[in-house]
Motif scaffolding. Sequence first.
Motif, PDB file in Angstrom:
ATOM      1  N   ASN A 191       1.059  -1.335  -0.215  1.00 21.55           N
ATOM      2  CA  ASN A 191      -0.105   0.139  -0.242  1.00 21.55           C
ATOM      3  C   ASN A 191       0.799   1.090  -0.207  1.00 21.55           C
ATOM      4  O   ASN A 191       2.203   1.472  -0.176  1.00 21.55           O
ATOM      5  CB  ASN A 191      -0.527   0.116   1.404  1.00 21.55           C
ATOM      6  N   ALA A 192       0.531   2.354  -1.091  1.00 22.22           N
ATOM      7  CA  ALA A 192       0.761   3.764  -0.190  1.00 22.22           C
ATOM      8  C   ALA A 192       1.707   3.798   1.185  1.00 22.22           C
ATOM      9  O   ALA A 192       2.641   4.597   0.843  1.00 22.22           O
ATOM     10  CB  ALA A 192      -0.101   4.822  -0.558  1.00 22.22           C
ATOM     11  N   ASN A 193       0.879   3.844   2.047  1.00 20.95           N
ATOM     12  CA  ASN A 193       2.113   4.255   3.178  1.00 20.95           C
ATOM     13  C   ASN A 193       3.125   3.328   2.994  1.00 20.95           C
ATOM     14  O   ASN A 193       4.779   4.059   3.737  1.00 20.95           O
ATOM     15  CB  ASN A 193       0.643   3.162   4.870  1.00 20.95           C
ATOM     16  N   SER A 194       3.942   2.447   2.582  1.00 18.93           N
ATOM     17  CA  SER A 194       5.040   1.808   2.596  1.00 18.93           C
ATOM     18  C   SER A 194       6.312   2.173   1.333  1.00 18.93           C
ATOM     19  O   SER A 194       7.564   1.242   1.762  1.00 18.93           O
ATOM     20  CB  SER A 194       4.505  -0.107   2.628  1.00 18.93           C
ATOM     21  N   MET A 195       5.317   2.967   0.485  1.00 22.62           N
ATOM     22  CA  MET A 195       6.112   3.793  -0.593  1.00 22.62           C
ATOM     23  C   MET A 195       7.527   5.146   0.146  1.00 22.62           C
ATOM     24  O   MET A 195       7.586   5.463  -0.193  1.00 22.62           O
ATOM     25  CB  MET A 195       5.857   3.803  -1.120  1.00 22.62           C
ATOM     26  N   PHE A 196       6.610   5.572   0.807  1.00 21.70           N
ATOM     27  CA  PHE A 196       7.409   6.326   2.367  1.00 21.70           C
ATOM     28  C   PHE A 196       7.153   6.697   3.260  1.00 21.70           C
ATOM     29  O   PHE A 196       7.520   5.418   3.826  1.00 21.70           O
ATOM     30  CB  PHE A 196       6.991   7.872   2.311  1.00 21.70           C
ATOM     31  N   ILE A 197       8.165   7.495   4.301  1.00 18.76           N
ATOM     32  CA  ILE A 197       8.544   7.508   5.012  1.00 18.76           C
ATOM     33  C   ILE A 197       7.771   7.012   5.730  1.00 18.76           C
ATOM     34  O   ILE A 197       6.668   8.322   5.968  1.00 18.76           O
ATOM     35  CB  ILE A 197       9.751   8.374   5.254  1.00 18.76           C
ATOM     36  N   PRO A 198       7.555   7.293   6.869  1.00 18.43           N
ATOM     37  CA  PRO A 198       6.820   6.719   8.258  1.00 18.43           C
ATOM     38  C   PRO A 198       6.423   7.675   8.298  1.00 18.43           C
ATOM     39  O   PRO A 198       7.331   9.301   8.111  1.00 18.43           O
ATOM     40  CB  PRO A 198       7.191   6.123   9.292  1.00 18.43           C
ATOM     41  N   ASN A 199       4.341   8.051   8.793  1.00 12.60           N
ATOM     42  CA  ASN A 199       4.242   9.624   8.521  1.00 12.60           C
ATOM     43  C   ASN A 199       4.991  10.246  10.367  1.00 12.60           C
ATOM     44  O   ASN A 199       4.747  11.874  10.129  1.00 12.60           O
ATOM     45  CB  ASN A 199       2.410   9.365   8.853  1.00 12.60           C
ATOM     46  N   ASP A 200       4.982   9.265  11.421  1.00  7.22           N
ATOM     47  CA  ASP A 200       5.685  10.313  12.057  1.00  7.22           C
ATOM     48  C   ASP A 200       7.130  10.637  11.968  1.00  7.22           C
ATOM     49  O   ASP A 200       7.226  11.888  12.484  1.00  7.22           O
ATOM     50  CB  ASP A 200       5.251   9.402  13.310  1.00  7.22           C
ATOM     51  N   LEU A 201       7.748  10.275  11.995  1.00 10.53           N
ATOM     52  CA  LEU A 201       9.488  10.395  11.049  1.00 10.53           C
ATOM     53  C   LEU A 201       9.445  11.658  10.407  1.00 10.53           C
ATOM     54  O   LEU A 201       9.351  12.780  10.275  1.00 10.53           O
ATOM     55  CB  LEU A 201       9.898   8.993  10.907  1.00 10.53           C
ATOM     56  N   ARG A 202       8.496  11.612   9.748  1.00 11.39           N
ATOM     57  CA  ARG A 202       8.352  13.383   8.573  1.00 11.39           C
ATOM     58  C   ARG A 202       7.455  13.911   8.954  1.00 11.39           C
ATOM     59  O   ARG A 202       7.982  15.333   8.892  1.00 11.39           O
ATOM     60  CB  ARG A 202       7.642  11.976   7.263  1.00 11.39           C
ATOM     61  N   GLU A 203       7.088  13.793   9.722  1.00 13.09           N
ATOM     62  CA  GLU A 203       6.656  14.436  10.803  1.00 13.09           C
ATOM     63  C   GLU A 203       7.352  15.262  11.817  1.00 13.09           C
ATOM     64  O   GLU A 203       7.142  16.785  11.768  1.00 13.09           O
ATOM     65  CB  GLU A 203       5.161  14.675  12.052  1.00 13.09           C
ATOM     66  N   THR A 204       7.813  14.678  12.028  1.00  7.04           N
ATOM     67  CA  THR A 204       9.398  15.686  12.911  1.00  7.04           C
ATOM     68  C   THR A 204      10.350  16.223  12.609  1.00  7.04           C
ATOM     69  O   THR A 204      10.167  16.862  12.600  1.00  7.04           O
ATOM     70  CB  THR A 204      10.163  13.783  13.921  1.00  7.04           C
ATOM     71  N   LEU A 205      10.577  15.524  11.145  1.00  8.83           N
ATOM     72  CA  LEU A 205      11.660  16.422  10.257  1.00  8.83           C
ATOM     73  C   LEU A 205      10.965  17.370   9.976  1.00  8.83           C
ATOM     74  O   LEU A 205      11.466  18.720   9.930  1.00  8.83           O
ATOM     75  CB  LEU A 205      11.896  15.033   9.340  1.00  8.83           C
ATOM     76  N   GLN A 206       9.805  17.313   9.499  1.00 10.18           N
ATOM     77  CA  GLN A 206       9.139  18.853   9.114  1.00 10.18           C
ATOM     78  C   GLN A 206       9.171  19.906   9.841  1.00 10.18           C
ATOM     79  O   GLN A 206       8.995  20.419  10.059  1.00 10.18           O
ATOM     80  CB  GLN A 206       7.517  18.431   8.260  1.00 10.18           C
ATOM     81  N   LYS A 207       8.826  19.065  11.410  1.00 15.43           N
ATOM     82  CA  LYS A 207       8.645  20.041  12.260  1.00 15.43           C
ATOM     83  C   LYS A 207       9.737  20.619  13.238  1.00 15.43           C
ATOM     84  O   LYS A 207      10.052  21.722  12.950  1.00 15.43           O
ATOM     85  CB  LYS A 207       8.079  19.679  13.095  1.00 15.43           C
TER      86      LYS A 207
END
Length: 644
Positions: free
Chosen positions: A222-238
Amino acid sequence: MNINLDSAKDTLCKNILIYGYCKYENKGCAFSHTRAPQVNSNGGGQNATVPSISSSFAANSPSDGKRKFNMNTPSFQPSSVSNMTSKFANLSPKVKEIPVFVPSGGAPGMGQSISLLSANNANGSGLSDDLLPQKKFNVSTPSFTPSSFNTGQDFPPNSSAGSQPPATNPYLPNNQNTLPQGSGPSEVYFQQSANAYPLQYHLYAPAPPPRLTIPLPPHETNANSMFIPNDLRETLQKRNEATLQTLPRSNLPDHINIYHSLVPIDKNYEPVSKVWCVPSSIYKVFSNVDGNPYALRKIEHNFAIVNEAPFKTIKKWKQVKNANIVQLQEAFTSMAFGKSCLIVVYDYFPNASTLLEHHKRAGMRTEPITEEILWTYLIQLINVLLAVHEKGLAARSALDLTKVLVTNKNRLRLSNCGITDILNYEKDEEEISKSHNYFQSLQRKDILLLGKLILDLSILTIPNSLRNQSKNELLGYLRTSSTINFSNDFLEVLTKLNEESAEFDLYKFNQRYLTNRVFSLMNNLEDSADFMEAQMSTELENARLFRLLTKLNFIIDRPEAKDWTENSSKYIIKLFRDYVFFQYDEFGKPIVDLSRVLTNLNKLDAGIDEKFLLVSRDEKNCIIVSYKEIRDTIDSVFRNLSRD
Ligand SMILES: Nc1ncnc2c1ncn2[C@@H]1O[C@H](COP(=O)(O)OP(=O)(O)OP(=O)(O)O)[C@@H](O)[C@H]1O
């Protein structure tokens, strides 16, 4: 080098692009030397609707147009494109020669499952109707600001629940001097940044909980496994957001030496530091010299610093390179705040919190202490102490729960080093004149401070009412309590660190108690590095695919482009866009399949020879074409576009 003379004469010479002239122009160079027309800085002609863009570029560009901003410049263009003229010129597709299959009467057939239904495209040409000039992109278009972030009005509904009392923000103009309930100073600064466009994290749909996930066959994903996990991305974006945050209005100085754009980062603003007992605050700043963010600590000292002498350990502190220290950059005094202040500059770690904030923040969710975490902390702090003591320095007040930073999961860094050396300079000099072993005694005290810090963290596991006991009582309680499950090894280490004996050999302590634990920490670090590498590899293709999509969007549906007829080479680009994005299944349902898009774009970027069928929206035209032919067409159209 093989040059196709037919296509070369339509290709702008690279020398013209890069240097503005070609010394082989009349000496046999096969490429075109027709210069691009001048950009009209008065906004005439094509540029009339975007005056601000054209005038600003014109102001920066030399009059001969040599350095005009151009997507074809070598730094921007992917190497495959820049080599195209020479390497693949003779392979350029001849679209007119590609066999065209016209089904009789548009009967349903082989193309049906990929038929392109377009209710609002009656002319069947594949062109959209809204090619009106006013739809051109215009930088002067007012930007959209989400209503909940209107400056100075509403605060986001999810700002932390009202647990903290209103605080006074010393840096805001009088009429805005009270913070709303529950908002820390930094949150308020953020809201008041008129130019801030906070990311809407909810736009990224989170992965469903495992119990709701539809089981997929092993070959599907599924699409989620194609990108970095949401929580990691959110931490980096924050973290990015925190780094780039600015404060438009404040009564802070515009700059202090080479540092500018001050933003206070104290989460719980206290006028007087509990550690140094003098007024102190900390700001995120940017350097004028390298553009990097730094943490700038201001200390209002109550004695005169009249020469360099108090800064004598600073040079040594700058030389301490260790993974568990916040690197000191420089220290100086400044009058920028209206009176003489000591300024010490460190590396900046966005959204870092102190150990105290991380494990014991009133009213907030904090990370619970476990023995494993305490071992990890102990090893890291001993690692940094070894490096500090090796340089003949002592950590002193940096070994405090409010001064050790947590910059990542279980990752500690000793911060605010060197400040006590400056503030205590005169007293230290006196002590040094009395005893040559003064710094060794300070290093011995570091071990006691470390013991106290680990003990302070350990007692967070016992009830609040039992924490106000003496050090020995607390150690006794931890040893005998039936509810606390610390291992004997850990309790022995804790006791050893808190013993006030004269001698303590850090190296021997390390060998005796920590060697085995270090392997387990190393294991975790390797796992974490592997995880990060795996995450990075999922994002590896993004830049390539983004460039490809940008190219496609530059080409398709350009308002001024007229040549989209069925016989034009651009026609297949448009059909390809329809093929990738506007598919319908046999029930007429739009196909929204990310993996299909990624597969097609990757094949296009690689330019493979695989052939497939493109069908026009009215199903009257079908073309069999390869990804390579489409890629070459896109490259040639884009080259022409960026040359115009
Ligand atoms: N180098 C740094 N990079 C990023 N944030 C930092 C850095 N140094 C400190 N901070 C942050 O600044 C905030 C305030 O730190 P500070 O040392 O003033 O703590 P404090 O609890 O107010 O202590 P004190 O009583 O000494 O003022 C903390 O949240 C900390 O995470």
